[in-house]
Design a protein around this motif. Sequence first.
Motif, short mmCIF file in Angstrom:
data_model
loop_
_atom_site.label_atom_id
_atom_site.label_comp_id
_atom_site.label_asym_id
_atom_site.label_seq_id
_atom_site.Cartn_x
_atom_site.Cartn_y
_atom_site.Cartn_z
N CYS A 165 0.62 -1.08 0.26
CA CYS A 165 0.19 -0.20 -0.63
C CYS A 165 1.01 1.29 -0.35
N PHE A 188 1.13 1.55 -6.08
CA PHE A 188 0.12 0.91 -5.72
C PHE A 188 -1.35 1.92 -6.24
N ARG A 226 -9.30 -2.54 4.56
CA ARG A 226 -9.58 -1.63 3.90
C ARG A 226 -9.13 0.03 3.84
N GLY A 275 -5.30 4.10 0.37
CA GLY A 275 -3.62 4.17 0.27
C GLY A 275 -2.96 3.97 1.67
N GLY A 276 -1.41 4.02 1.21
CA GLY A 276 -0.35 3.90 3.02
C GLY A 276 -0.10 5.20 2.27
N TYR A 278 -2.09 -5.98 6.45
CA TYR A 278 -2.85 -4.73 5.16
C TYR A 278 -1.08 -4.10 5.13
N VAL A 293 1.32 -0.45 4.76
CA VAL A 293 0.50 0.49 4.53
C VAL A 293 1.01 1.39 5.56
#
Lengths: 193, 592
Positions: free
Chosen positions: B189, B194, B348, B365-366, B446, B449
Amino acid sequence: MRARLLGTALILAVLLVAGRETAKATILIKKDLSQLSVESEKIVVARVGSQQGAYAKGTKIIFTYTQLSVESTLKGAAVESLELAEVGGTLGNVTCVVSGMPRFKEGERVLLFLKKDALGQWRTHGCIQGRFDVVENLATGERLVKLDPALGHVHAGFFATEADPRPRAVTIEEFASKIENLIVAASKKEEGK
Amino acid sequence: MKRIPLLLALLLALPLPLLANGGPTGKGRSLAHVVNLQQSGMSIGAPTFSGNSSTFVYHDGVTNVPSLSNVEAGSDPRTACNNGAAEWPAVSVVSFSDGGTTTTTTVANDGTNLITFANTAGNSSAVGGALAVTLTNYTTPSFTITDCDIVWSNAVTFSTLGTPTNYDIESIACHEFGHAFGLNHSGVCSATMFPFTGAGATHQRSLALDDVAGVNGVYQTIPNFWSTGVINGTITKSGTPLYGAHVVARSVADGVTYAAAMSKQDGTYSITGLPQGPYYVYAEPLDGPVGDTNITNGTYYPSGKDTSFQTTFLGGNATPTIVRVRETQVTASVDIAVTATAQTLNLRLIGDFPTGMGGFSASAGGYELAPGTTTFTVIGGPGVNTIADGAFSITGQGVSFTGASISSGTFGGGDGYKIFPTSVAADAEPGPRDIVVDIGSELTCYCGVIDVSPASSPMATTFAFGSSSTGTAGQPVLSSSGGAPTLPNSSFQLDVSNGVSGETCYFFAATKADYIDMGGGIVQWISIPNHDLFPSAGYNAPVVGGVASLASPIPNLPNLAGVHVYVQAALSDAGSMAGLSSTNCLVLVLYP
């Protein structure tokens, strides 16, 4: 004590703030079901037919043209078939790769939000966000619209409930009804301005 | 005879290029590990530029920004695009040249690599609902790129000024050039590849480790590719190959998520570009924020990836098996049979919420956090608000949730959320981290992230990883005293506890981690060329009162800044099964 006060402030805050706008490059401009429903010129359930790569008319940009047999039209003038264009594809010995664009397989059944592009071609509105797989429940014969968990921002606020926070599919009738309601709600909102 | 101190002896033996590069674990950032074109069953490579070099020209609108309706006044899109492109040659063999400007406005398969912000029907049609797209035309069977164009949307405003409401050109250019150089989207992420970004976000300007691994997986040339290792394997579900699993390699040493790949239609996967060391490997479903359609590419990656399985570590989630990766070598048959039932846990949405007060938001997004940061992390997903706090954690050295959640609830979209106080230590290692939710019966990651950015003023530190074996006096523990391993520190000392008095402790140091399981709980965690067995002649100290100490002065050699030294000790122990016990690994990160 501080934590409790902070928590209260946050609960209030979350009521006011929606999810941050994200997009994807091939970063997409984010759309939810309401936007897709309102902005699309046509919404159809269709069976995917043959595909062919070609330059778009008047350009040297390779598109893949997919023939769709339309089974039902949920928005816009009803049609029996139409040609869908998506950028990228193969023409002779040249292939054009464009990551993140919707792709289709012959024989698939899909629900599509469609809009004409600047070249007058039917396109999936919102790229992959406007494409849903339709599957059949073999036991009941019901047609179901699959809800991709990876596209939760598109549909999560419209079908999720506390009892079922991550629904994986809804009937096509329920989906169509939701679209209709969203269009009506948007229209009323516009009239009220 | 006076002996050279252990660390000095090791450091003097380091090859000069290593010192010049700031050490073996210096952070780069790179592209998604899914390359743009691979055939089921066998790799047929990816489309590449002839001679690995590319020249792009700009539509001349970039020299007259006021003429561009989609670029914020005062921006410099050409420099930003060039900067985004330059990230890739910095970590690989690809090259990029700015070939000047042209009056051509619209993308076309015409043999000219074009970057255009112009608002034309052709461009609008090509970009569709995206912010920008890269159209890569290549011929078969050579897979040579004959034309590559990057086109920017006219539906939004781009900027190079960091304006929060506009999209950052350099970040998106860096992403698009990743596509140009053969990469697809990444499920890590915080990676540049990404497939999501937000208005004002800039962290994708620089490459993540996964991005670097990806581009070197496409252009497999010396030295970038062959100084790393590869993990190959097959993912299966209920005995049949599983298509579309996101397979991730996470370093055991520092908990950093290095790189990932996707299993192909025959279930096989290949994670390239991994620095030497021990790794955990897991397979997870692409069930958001990155999904099936984000990594779909015509014939080679069709839609229909299987997401109906649970995140599964090699060896099982409770006690994962460690994979040994060595440079220039392929570690094969890293096969994972996933748990076939559908995942119920899913993360998410993520948000950084520095103040802890006022409004907050979350997106897919991260993002990056700097060392020394304290903040609050918003985590969202279906039912997240109902999961106990204790199930949440962040992987890796120096980053953690520092207490119970301060709030939980439900977003308007139906996803639940929790907010945790979060701390990034001043000496945290750079690199992406996973957020993990583990409820015992199931876990989810995750992936990558939170990306810890390199510190603006990195500091010397130590951290430990790896297990000890059980000796007669318990499990020996290696630690240090006398302060941090600064350049210099004449007081620095290595200490081992839980030794058997009267026995001898042997100390070993290396510049790379390793993983050799010798049985009986004895693991060699460091890479000692030609010394893959404990003990050997080396630096030693007697065990007195259960403790062995070795003075290890750090030399005053500024060029060693950033070098990581991996230290481990072995103790003679007549009472133990192998006559030997071994410690954990202690990593010394050297800085002035």
